[in-house]
Motif scaffolding. Structure first.
Motif, mmCIF file in Angstrom:
data_model
loop_
_atom_site.group_PDB
_atom_site.id
_atom_site.type_symbol
_atom_site.label_atom_id
_atom_site.label_comp_id
_atom_site.label_asym_id
_atom_site.label_seq_id
_atom_site.Cartn_x
_atom_site.Cartn_y
_atom_site.Cartn_z
ATOM 1 N N ILE A 64 0.838 -1.206 0.000
ATOM 2 C CA ILE A 64 0.000 0.000 0.000
ATOM 3 C C ILE A 64 0.869 1.250 0.000
ATOM 4 N N ARG A 65 1.916 1.260 0.850
ATOM 5 C CA ARG A 65 2.790 2.431 0.902
ATOM 6 C C ARG A 65 3.548 2.621 -0.409
ATOM 7 N N ARG A 67 2.551 1.719 -3.461
ATOM 8 C CA ARG A 67 1.607 2.245 -4.470
ATOM 9 C C ARG A 67 1.306 3.720 -4.215
ATOM 10 N N ALA A 68 1.127 4.071 -2.948
ATOM 11 C CA ALA A 68 0.784 5.452 -2.607
ATOM 12 C C ALA A 68 1.934 6.418 -2.874
ATOM 13 N N SER A 70 3.782 6.696 -5.491
ATOM 14 C CA SER A 70 3.816 7.134 -6.901
ATOM 15 C C SER A 70 5.202 7.018 -7.529
ATOM 16 N N ARG A 135 6.475 6.198 5.366
ATOM 17 C CA ARG A 135 5.619 6.789 4.328
ATOM 18 C C ARG A 135 6.503 7.597 3.384
ATOM 19 N N TYR A 167 5.310 12.760 6.033
ATOM 20 C CA TYR A 167 5.976 11.699 5.279
ATOM 21 C C TYR A 167 7.431 11.649 5.719
#
Length: 263
Positions: A64-65, A67-68, A70, A135, A167
């Motif tokens: 998930i991290r 993909r987030a 970018s 993140r 982040y």
């Protein structure tokens, strides 16, 4: 024995639904036979079942991290050709991948001509950080300026800078490919300054620091920015020809030739 076991299975199904942890039910069923055959203690069995759930959640969270964040592509250190880029010290890169710089709000700067592996290393280190729980957000220098310009136009720049500080790592790619107007340079400086000694940056640039004044249009702004970036940073200078051109008859790109003449 059959009835109590059936009741236990029913209860387990209920509990795993309540906990939103269906993998516990699956792991419990898979491990039950092994536990009986090997005479595990209750504690061993419970630790094994919960261990499977934690590992699955960590893997899911990492994806998930990633993909987030970018990233432009999934690049790993395993994929990196260290033989083509001897200026990248394998030991140093793998030490950085361990992530100590993140806990110290340190930075990584990758300098060098196009095609020498800067973006690959920046991406691979960013993905590794995401896998370890950090993140991460990735964008080009112009992409970051576009984001900040939009926030500034809405009167939300301070809020956006605060949000980005949540982040642990920002990856800023391709500093130097396009010059910045004065307002863009100021916004970029604010991004760097907001993270100084608070959170980490991985930055790539095709230009040495001595030429950053050309990018930002102001030697004083460039100097102040460099000062904050490198104060807690490891700077890695990559050299050589473009890896992408290794099967062509082109030996050197124009920017690389200019850098070689400058030195």
């Amino acid at each position: 024995m059959g009835a109590p076991q059936t009741q236990a299975v029913k209860e387990l199904e209920y509990y795993t639904r309540a906990l939103k942890a269906p993998r516990i039910r699956e792991a419990a069923a898979r491990l039950a036979e092994q536990a009986r055959a090997e005479n595990w203690t209750h504690e061993d069995y419970l630790a094994a079942v919960l261990g499977r759930e934690v590992a699955a959640r960590e893997a899911s969270g990492a994806n998930i991290r990633i993909r987030a964040a970018s990233f432009p592509a999934r690049k790993t250190l395993t994929d990196f050709n260290f033989d083509h880029q001897p200026a990248a010290d394998r030991g140093q890169i793998h030490r950085l991948a361990a992530g100590a710089y993140l806990t110290e709000a340190g930075n990584i700067v990758l300098l060098g001509p196009p095609g020498t592996g800067k973006t690959h290393l920046a991406t691979a280190l960013g993905i590794t950080a995401a896998e370890h729980g950090t993140r991460v957000l990735f964008d080009t220098a112009t992409g970051w300026v576009t984001r900040l310009t939009a926030a500034h136009a809405l009167g939300k720049l301070p809020a956006e800078l605060r949000r980005l500080r949540r982040y642990g790592l920002l990856v800023i790619d391709e500093v130097g490919y396009l010059p910045f107007e004065a307002e863009a340079a100021n916004l970029f400086f604010q991004l760097v300054a907001s993270r100084y000694e608070h959170a980490s940056i991985i930055l790539t640039s095709n230009l040495p620091f001595s030429r950053w004044g050309e990018v930002f249009g102001d030697q004083a702004v460039a100097a102040a920015m460099i000062d904050r970036i490198v104060h807690h940073a490891e700077v890695i200078t990559l050299k050589g020809t473009s890896y992408r051109l290794r099967h062509t008859e082109i030996d050197t790109l124009p920017s690389a030739a200019a850098e070689n003449q400058a030195h």
